[in-house]
Design a protein around this motif. Structure first.
Motif, PDB file in Angstrom:
ATOM      1  N   LYS A 132      40.311  -5.583  25.876  1.00  0.00           N
ATOM      2  CA  LYS A 132      39.515  -6.393  26.797  1.00  0.00           C
ATOM      3  C   LYS A 132      38.373  -5.621  27.451  1.00  0.00           C
ATOM      4  CE  LYS A 132      43.096  -9.763  28.150  1.00  0.00           C
ATOM      5  NZ  LYS A 132      42.327 -10.997  27.907  1.00  0.00           N
ATOM      6  N   GLY A 133      38.243  -4.326  27.140  1.00  0.00           N
ATOM      7  CA  GLY A 133      37.331  -3.485  27.887  1.00  0.00           C
ATOM      8  C   GLY A 133      35.995  -3.173  27.259  1.00  0.00           C
ATOM      9  N   PHE A 134      35.709  -3.679  26.049  1.00  0.00           N
ATOM     10  CA  PHE A 134      34.426  -3.374  25.407  1.00  0.00           C
ATOM     11  C   PHE A 134      33.255  -3.890  26.240  1.00  0.00           C
ATOM     12  CE2 PHE A 134      37.257  -3.111  21.725  1.00  0.00           C
ATOM     13  CZ  PHE A 134      36.718  -2.066  20.999  1.00  0.00           C
ATOM     14  N   ASP A 135      32.118  -3.218  26.111  1.00  0.00           N
ATOM     15  CA  ASP A 135      30.884  -3.707  26.728  1.00  0.00           C
ATOM     16  C   ASP A 135      30.626  -5.139  26.266  1.00  0.00           C
ATOM     17  OD1 ASP A 135      30.658  -1.184  27.767  1.00  0.00           O
ATOM     18  OD2 ASP A 135      28.895  -0.608  26.589  1.00  0.00           O
ATOM     19  N   THR A 136      30.151  -5.970  27.173  1.00  0.00           N
ATOM     20  CA  THR A 136      29.783  -7.387  26.970  1.00  0.00           C
ATOM     21  C   THR A 136      30.995  -8.307  26.850  1.00  0.00           C
ATOM     22  OG1 THR A 136      29.597  -7.513  24.523  1.00  0.00           O
ATOM     23  CG2 THR A 136      27.702  -6.637  25.740  1.00  0.00           C
ATOM     24  N   PHE A 137      32.213  -7.826  27.123  1.00  0.00           N
ATOM     25  CA  PHE A 137      33.417  -8.648  26.961  1.00  0.00           C
ATOM     26  C   PHE A 137      33.744  -9.496  28.193  1.00  0.00           C
ATOM     27  CE2 PHE A 137      36.269  -7.185  23.217  1.00  0.00           C
ATOM     28  CZ  PHE A 137      35.201  -7.309  22.355  1.00  0.00           C
ATOM     29  N   CYS A 138      32.788  -9.584  29.145  1.00  0.00           N
ATOM     30  CA  CYS A 138      33.017 -10.453  30.298  1.00  0.00           C
ATOM     31  C   CYS A 138      31.703 -11.084  30.768  1.00  0.00           C
ATOM     32  CB  CYS A 138      33.673  -9.697  31.451  1.00  0.00           C
ATOM     33  SG  CYS A 138      34.237 -10.785  32.792  1.00  0.00           S
ATOM     34  N   PRO A 139      31.156 -12.035  29.991  1.00  0.00           N
ATOM     35  CA  PRO A 139      29.977 -12.758  30.472  1.00  0.00           C
ATOM     36  C   PRO A 139      30.297 -13.528  31.758  1.00  0.00           C
ATOM     37  CG  PRO A 139      30.288 -13.093  28.115  1.00  0.00           C
ATOM     38  CD  PRO A 139      31.536 -12.436  28.628  1.00  0.00           C
ATOM     39  N   LEU A 140      29.351 -13.504  32.711  1.00  0.00           N
ATOM     40  CA  LEU A 140      29.491 -14.215  33.981  1.00  0.00           C
ATOM     41  C   LEU A 140      28.217 -14.982  34.278  1.00  0.00           C
ATOM     42  CD1 LEU A 140      31.040 -11.477  36.324  1.00  0.00           C
ATOM     43  CD2 LEU A 140      32.213 -13.498  35.463  1.00  0.00           C
ATOM     44  N   GLY A 141      28.338 -16.133  34.916  1.00  0.00           N
ATOM     45  CA  GLY A 141      27.147 -16.868  35.323  1.00  0.00           C
ATOM     46  C   GLY A 141      27.415 -18.365  35.370  1.00  0.00           C
ATOM     47  N   PRO A 142      26.401 -19.205  35.346  1.00  0.00           N
ATOM     48  CA  PRO A 142      24.995 -18.799  35.348  1.00  0.00           C
ATOM     49  C   PRO A 142      24.507 -18.331  36.712  1.00  0.00           C
ATOM     50  CG  PRO A 142      25.176 -21.182  35.426  1.00  0.00           C
ATOM     51  CD  PRO A 142      26.576 -20.660  35.279  1.00  0.00           C
ATOM     52  N   TRP A 143      25.350 -18.510  37.734  1.00  0.00           N
ATOM     53  CA  TRP A 143      25.079 -18.090  39.112  1.00  0.00           C
ATOM     54  C   TRP A 143      26.391 -18.135  39.862  1.00  0.00           C
ATOM     55  CZ3 TRP A 143      21.534 -22.147  37.413  1.00  0.00           C
ATOM     56  CH2 TRP A 143      22.162 -23.391  37.314  1.00  0.00           C
ATOM     57  N   VAL A 144      26.362 -17.736  41.129  1.00  0.00           N
ATOM     58  CA  VAL A 144      27.534 -17.880  41.992  1.00  0.00           C
ATOM     59  C   VAL A 144      27.330 -19.120  42.842  1.00  0.00           C
ATOM     60  CG1 VAL A 144      28.910 -16.853  43.839  1.00  0.00           C
ATOM     61  CG2 VAL A 144      27.941 -15.393  42.052  1.00  0.00           C
ATOM     62  N   GLU A 145      28.243 -20.075  42.706  1.00  0.00           N
ATOM     63  CA  GLU A 145      28.190 -21.317  43.482  1.00  0.00           C
ATOM     64  C   GLU A 145      29.124 -21.175  44.677  1.00  0.00           C
ATOM     65  OE1 GLU A 145      27.386 -24.226  45.217  1.00  0.00           O
ATOM     66  OE2 GLU A 145      26.482 -24.571  43.235  1.00  0.00           O
ATOM     67  N   THR A 146      28.574 -21.312  45.878  1.00  0.00           N
ATOM     68  CA  THR A 146      29.383 -21.084  47.072  1.00  0.00           C
ATOM     69  C   THR A 146      30.225 -22.285  47.464  1.00  0.00           C
ATOM     70  OG1 THR A 146      27.550 -21.758  48.519  1.00  0.00           O
ATOM     71  CG2 THR A 146      27.723 -19.409  47.975  1.00  0.00           C
ATOM     72  N   ALA A 147      29.970 -23.443  46.878  1.00  0.00           N
ATOM     73  CA  ALA A 147      30.681 -24.651  47.291  1.00  0.00           C
ATOM     74  C   ALA A 147      31.149 -25.464  46.088  1.00  0.00           C
ATOM     75  CB  ALA A 147      29.797 -25.508  48.186  1.00  0.00           C
ATOM     76  N   ALA A 148      31.771 -24.793  45.120  1.00  0.00           N
ATOM     77  CA  ALA A 148      32.236 -25.490  43.919  1.00  0.00           C
ATOM     78  C   ALA A 148      33.398 -26.409  44.250  1.00  0.00           C
ATOM     79  CB  ALA A 148      32.651 -24.479  42.858  1.00  0.00           C
ATOM     80  N   GLY A 149      33.454 -27.546  43.585  1.00  0.00           N
ATOM     81  CA  GLY A 149      34.537 -28.481  43.846  1.00  0.00           C
ATOM     82  C   GLY A 149      35.186 -29.034  42.598  1.00  0.00           C
ATOM     83  N   GLY A 150      34.623 -28.771  41.428  1.00  0.00           N
ATOM     84  CA  GLY A 150      35.158 -29.329  40.195  1.00  0.00           C
ATOM     85  C   GLY A 150      36.303 -28.508  39.638  1.00  0.00           C
ATOM     86  N   VAL A 151      37.126 -29.121  38.797  1.00  0.00           N
ATOM     87  CA  VAL A 151      38.268 -28.404  38.245  1.00  0.00           C
ATOM     88  C   VAL A 151      38.350 -28.505  36.724  1.00  0.00           C
ATOM     89  CG1 VAL A 151      39.677 -28.584  40.317  1.00  0.00           C
ATOM     90  CG2 VAL A 151      39.779 -30.399  38.610  1.00  0.00           C
ATOM     91  N   GLU A 152      37.425 -29.229  36.056  1.00  0.00           N
ATOM     92  CA  GLU A 152      37.474 -29.328  34.598  1.00  0.00           C
ATOM     93  C   GLU A 152      36.621 -28.243  33.963  1.00  0.00           C
ATOM     94  OE1 GLU A 152      37.478 -32.734  31.246  1.00  0.00           O
ATOM     95  OE2 GLU A 152      35.654 -32.643  32.445  1.00  0.00           O
ATOM     96  N   LEU A 153      37.216 -27.537  33.006  1.00  0.00           N
ATOM     97  CA  LEU A 153      36.526 -26.469  32.288  1.00  0.00           C
ATOM     98  C   LEU A 153      36.490 -26.818  30.813  1.00  0.00           C
ATOM     99  CD1 LEU A 153      37.015 -22.650  32.665  1.00  0.00           C
ATOM    100  CD2 LEU A 153      37.205 -23.693  30.411  1.00  0.00           C
ATOM    101  N   VAL A 154      35.318 -26.682  30.191  1.00  0.00           N
ATOM    102  CA  VAL A 154      35.142 -26.967  28.767  1.00  0.00           C
ATOM    103  C   VAL A 154      34.528 -25.748  28.094  1.00  0.00           C
ATOM    104  CG1 VAL A 154      33.993 -28.406  27.047  1.00  0.00           C
ATOM    105  CG2 VAL A 154      34.888 -29.448  29.141  1.00  0.00           C
ATOM    106  N   THR A 155      35.160 -25.274  27.031  1.00  0.00           N
ATOM    107  CA  THR A 155      34.612 -24.186  26.229  1.00  0.00           C
ATOM    108  C   THR A 155      34.176 -24.748  24.882  1.00  0.00           C
ATOM    109  OG1 THR A 155      36.134 -22.625  27.286  1.00  0.00           O
ATOM    110  CG2 THR A 155      35.047 -21.901  25.262  1.00  0.00           C
TER     111      THR A 155
END
Length: 232
Positions: A132-155
């Motif tokens: 799990k430690g290779f470079d680029t193995f943890c993309p993050l984004g597209p920003w930090v939302e301070t007031a998120a309310g949703g719970v559905e995740l789609v990949t």
């Protein structure tokens, strides 16, 4: 409110996202990424007062983090690249041994994340530091939302939905992760906790190949997209 990290020449800064499209910088620069994953195949059972029953805490290094539109590099050392879309919790300030009922005070916000794993190396090594430690193995984004309310995740991979999951809503479940992690180690500003989703990487995540475009979308936050490229 949406917060993003961006580069202007050699300088790295933070700003608020308006109507303009976010840049390609990572949302944060953590000292570490803390994940929670079940030890065996299939989603873990929720616990009443903490992370999923039987879950394993693991670390990803800061160098694994990359931003939206950055390439995920497929290392030559692996023949099986897997990934799982996750809800990321971003820590606002230095904290240790935070009770769950006080966790909201140390959370900056939430982001989409992709937990990438070299599945064959995870099996071969018997632990996940290399896998799990290779470079680029943890993309993050597209920003930090301070007031998120949703719970559905789609990949999605190449536009086709590969995972549809319910992730813990920002609130009690995420507070339990903060409490669990901070009772083990000091959390620093910008540190990231991965909240988990159905199908943990390393135990049955989405398979990725060179050339694939993978996206993670979470209601109330946005969409993180990265393309897989051949690494070294």
């Amino acid at each position: 409110m949406r917060i993003t990290r961006f580069a202007a020449g050699d300088e790295v800064s933070y700003g608020l996202v308006g109507t303009a499209r976010a840049g390609s910088g990572a949302a944060v620069l953590p000292s570490k990424v803390v994940g929670f994953s079940p030890p065996g195949p299939g989603p873990a059972r929720p616990a009443d007062d903490g992370p999923a029953d039987g879950s394993v805490m693991y670390l990803k290094p800061a160098t694994a983090v990359c931003g939206p539109l950055d390439p995920i590099r497929y290392p030559a050392l692996t023949q099986r690249l897997e990934a799982s879309g996750e809800l990321a919790v971003v820590i606002a300030r230095l904290c240790r041994q935070v009770p769950a009922e006080q966790a909201a005070a140390v959370i900056l916000g939430y982001a989409c994340a992709l937990d990438v794993t070299a599945g064959d190396l995870a099996e071969r090594d018997g632990q996940w530091a290399r896998a799990k430690g290779f470079d680029t193995f943890c993309p993050l984004g597209p920003w930090v939302e301070t007031a998120a309310g949703g719970v559905e995740l789609v990949t999605s991979v190449n536009g086709q939905v590969r995972q549809r999951a319910t992730v813990p809503a920002p609130g009690r479940d995420m507070a339990a992760l903060v409490a669990a992690a901070s009772n083990v180690m000091t959390l620093l500003p910008g540190d990231v906790l991965l909240g988990g989703a159905a199908g943990a990487a390393g135990t049955g995540g989405v398979m990725l190949n060179c050339g694939d475009e993978v996206s993670v979308s979470i209601d109330g936050i946005g969409t993180l997209t990265n393309r897989v490229e051949k690494g070294d």
